[in-house]
Design a protein around this motif. Structure first.
Motif, PDB file in Angstrom:
ATOM      1  N   ALA A 159      14.306 -13.057  12.557  1.00  0.00           N
ATOM      2  CA  ALA A 159      13.089 -11.948  14.245  1.00  0.00           C
ATOM      3  C   ALA A 159      13.265 -10.345  13.184  1.00  0.00           C
ATOM      4  O   ALA A 159      12.465  -9.478  13.307  1.00  0.00           O
ATOM      5  N   PRO A 160      14.175 -10.100  12.106  1.00  0.00           N
ATOM      6  CA  PRO A 160      14.094  -8.923  11.007  1.00  0.00           C
ATOM      7  C   PRO A 160      12.129  -8.819  11.126  1.00  0.00           C
ATOM      8  O   PRO A 160      12.044  -7.805  10.408  1.00  0.00           O
ATOM      9  N   TYR A 161      11.817  -9.824  10.603  1.00  0.00           N
ATOM     10  CA  TYR A 161      11.105 -10.383   9.148  1.00  0.00           C
ATOM     11  C   TYR A 161       9.557 -10.873  10.051  1.00  0.00           C
ATOM     12  O   TYR A 161       8.715 -11.559   9.764  1.00  0.00           O
ATOM     13  N   ALA A 162       9.971 -10.880  11.328  1.00  0.00           N
ATOM     14  CA  ALA A 162       8.717 -11.417  12.277  1.00  0.00           C
ATOM     15  C   ALA A 162       6.999 -10.464  12.064  1.00  0.00           C
ATOM     16  O   ALA A 162       6.627 -11.340  11.805  1.00  0.00           O
TER      17      ALA A 162
ATOM     18  N   VAL B 147       6.663  -2.552   3.913  1.00  0.00           N
ATOM     19  CA  VAL B 147       5.851  -3.674   5.279  1.00  0.00           C
ATOM     20  C   VAL B 147       6.926  -3.847   6.999  1.00  0.00           C
ATOM     21  O   VAL B 147       5.845  -3.573   7.322  1.00  0.00           O
ATOM     22  N   ILE B 148       8.101  -3.887   6.123  1.00  0.00           N
ATOM     23  CA  ILE B 148       8.459  -4.484   6.631  1.00  0.00           C
ATOM     24  C   ILE B 148       9.414  -3.302   8.221  1.00  0.00           C
ATOM     25  O   ILE B 148       9.523  -2.977   9.465  1.00  0.00           O
ATOM     26  N   ASP B 149       9.296  -2.011   7.550  1.00  0.00           N
ATOM     27  CA  ASP B 149       9.761  -0.938   7.982  1.00  0.00           C
ATOM     28  C   ASP B 149       8.842  -0.274   8.304  1.00  0.00           C
ATOM     29  O   ASP B 149       8.999   0.569   9.724  1.00  0.00           O
ATOM     30  N   MET B 150       7.432  -0.654   8.748  1.00  0.00           N
ATOM     31  CA  MET B 150       6.387   0.020   9.123  1.00  0.00           C
ATOM     32  C   MET B 150       6.401  -0.420  10.935  1.00  0.00           C
ATOM     33  O   MET B 150       5.617  -0.511  11.005  1.00  0.00           O
ATOM     34  N   SER B 151       7.880   0.199  11.230  1.00  0.00           N
ATOM     35  CA  SER B 151       7.417   0.112  12.802  1.00  0.00           C
ATOM     36  C   SER B 151       6.091   1.189  13.799  1.00  0.00           C
ATOM     37  O   SER B 151       6.581   0.441  15.107  1.00  0.00           O
ATOM     38  N   SER B 152       5.725   1.816  13.210  1.00  0.00           N
ATOM     39  CA  SER B 152       5.698   2.653  13.978  1.00  0.00           C
ATOM     40  C   SER B 152       4.096   2.825  13.249  1.00  0.00           C
ATOM     41  O   SER B 152       4.271   3.253  11.629  1.00  0.00           O
ATOM     42  N   VAL B 153       3.232   4.459  13.668  1.00  0.00           N
ATOM     43  CA  VAL B 153       1.865   4.404  13.116  1.00  0.00           C
ATOM     44  C   VAL B 153       2.768   6.102  12.022  1.00  0.00           C
ATOM     45  O   VAL B 153       2.307   5.989  10.938  1.00  0.00           O
ATOM     46  N   GLY B 154       4.147   6.422  13.136  1.00  0.00           N
ATOM     47  CA  GLY B 154       4.196   7.109  12.445  1.00  0.00           C
ATOM     48  C   GLY B 154       5.176   6.752  11.175  1.00  0.00           C
ATOM     49  O   GLY B 154       5.112   7.856  10.285  1.00  0.00           O
ATOM     50  N   LYS B 155       6.187   5.591  11.111  1.00  0.00           N
ATOM     51  CA  LYS B 155       6.507   5.722   9.902  1.00  0.00           C
ATOM     52  C   LYS B 155       5.679   5.918   9.459  1.00  0.00           C
ATOM     53  O   LYS B 155       5.718   5.533   7.399  1.00  0.00           O
ATOM     54  N   ALA B 156       4.490   4.211   9.602  1.00  0.00           N
ATOM     55  CA  ALA B 156       3.160   4.074   8.202  1.00  0.00           C
ATOM     56  C   ALA B 156       2.676   5.496   7.530  1.00  0.00           C
ATOM     57  O   ALA B 156       2.535   5.477   6.809  1.00  0.00           O
TER      58      ALA B 156
END
Lengths: 253, 82
Positions: free
Chosen positions: A195-198, B62-71
């Motif tokens: 899941a953390p790497y979905a 890439v994994i950390d890019m969870s929102s536009v703001g984060k991008a």
């Protein structure tokens, strides 16, 4: 006899006991692996015979899948008090060219899974897989269904069929396949990202398919739950063809 | 925080790649919050941002890019004028 093969002038049926399911469900189970019939009467007769065989083996859960287009068989199954509990799609890809482009830095690596990987792979299977025959049957306890998936990946590791997907030394998921080299064909058995790497699902599948291509595999097939729209979109993007729809049925005996 | 506008290149890249109107993109838009931004589209977003800003985004980002703001934060970290 752990398997049954019925062959008559008007139909055929094959079935097998599934001790790997019994291991988690706690009662004997069996699968109808194939059924063909030229008439409703013939289909019902085959179903009666397989139920007799199953009862003789103390089977309490008898299940299988039929092509959803086969109206006669579906009618016979309903008439015999089977219930339809899930739908799957048989899909395939011929040729390994034209895969979606993924930045090379995003591609994980695959290595054969070892016994030491089993606890983590079991955890991923247990936590992050939500689709499948048992997971989608409302009558099956969800914890048991998840345990069955975890057992499955362990069995695949022990059979030498599973690979660990790693990125920067972190396990991001796994991929298991069964090769048929003489036919240049492979079955994709169980693939998934933790899941953390979905977000890395696409690169994981791409590297799995590239790995098959490197071994001269030219066709691959798999079965996907129709309820798993996320993975269906992924396979569509990967260029898979949707070959048939299978209606999953079961009966408690 | 940036105000979304047609001038905003980050917003424009997301809108174009996800196939949605720029007005639907804000820094608060999160991965998987809309059907268009799934794991498949995520790779396209990463590639489009790399092209647009001339950078290479590493796996962790890439994994950390969870929102536009984060991008936007990640692009700034790479020295891109986002």
């Amino acid at each position: 006899m752990t398997e049954l093969a019925l062959d008559t002038a008007s139909g055929r049926l094959s079935a097998r006991l599934t001790p790997w399911d019994e291991r988690v469900l706690g009662f004997a189970t069996a699968e109808i692996t194939g059924i063909e019939a030229s008439s409703s009467v013939a289909a019902l007769d085959l179903l009666l015979q397989v139920e007799d065989w199953a009862s003789a083996h103390r089977v309490r859960y008898l299940f299988g899948r039929v092509d959803a287009r086969h109206r006669l068989l579906r009618a016979a199954l309903l008439h015999a008090d089977f219930q339809f509990v899930e739908t799957s799609l048989a899909i395939s890809r011929s040729g390994m060219g034209g895969l979606p482009l993924v930045p090379r830095g995003m591609l994980p690596t695959l290595r054969p899974a070892a016994a030491a990987d089993i606890p983590l792979l079991r955890q991923i299977a247990d936590d992050d897989f939500t689709h499948g025959r048992f997971l989608e049957d409302p009558a099956i306890d969800e914890a048991h269904a998840r345990l069955r998936t975890a057992n499955w990946i362990e069995d695949l590791v022990n059979a030498g069929l599973a690979h660990v997907a790693e990125s920067r030394s972190r396990v991001i998921g796994f991929h298991a396949e069964l090769l048929h080299p003489s036919e240049q064909r492979a079955e994709l058995l169980l693939t998934g990202a933790a899941a953390p790497y979905a977000m890395l699902a696409m690169p994981l599948w791409v590297i799995a398919l590239e790995s098959l291509a490197a071994r001269d595999i030219r066709r691959c097939t798999t079965l996907v739950s129709a309820a798993n729209t996320g993975i269906l979109n992924l396979y569509a993007r990967l260029g898979f063809q949707f070959n048939s729809t299978l209606a999953g049925f079961r009966k408690f005996l | 925080m940036n105000t979304p506008s047609s001038e905003d290149q980050v917003i424009a890249v997301f809108a174009r790649t996800l196939g949605i109107d720029a007005g639907e993109v804000s820094d608060e838009l999160r991965y998987n919050a809309i059907p268009q931004w799934d794991s498949i589209a995520h790779m396209s977003v990463v590639a489009a941002l790399e092209d647009a800003f001339g950078i290479m985004i590493d796996m962790d980002d890439v994994i950390d890019m969870s929102s536009v703001g984060k991008a936007r934060e990640i692009l700034r970290k790479h020295g891109a004028a986002a």
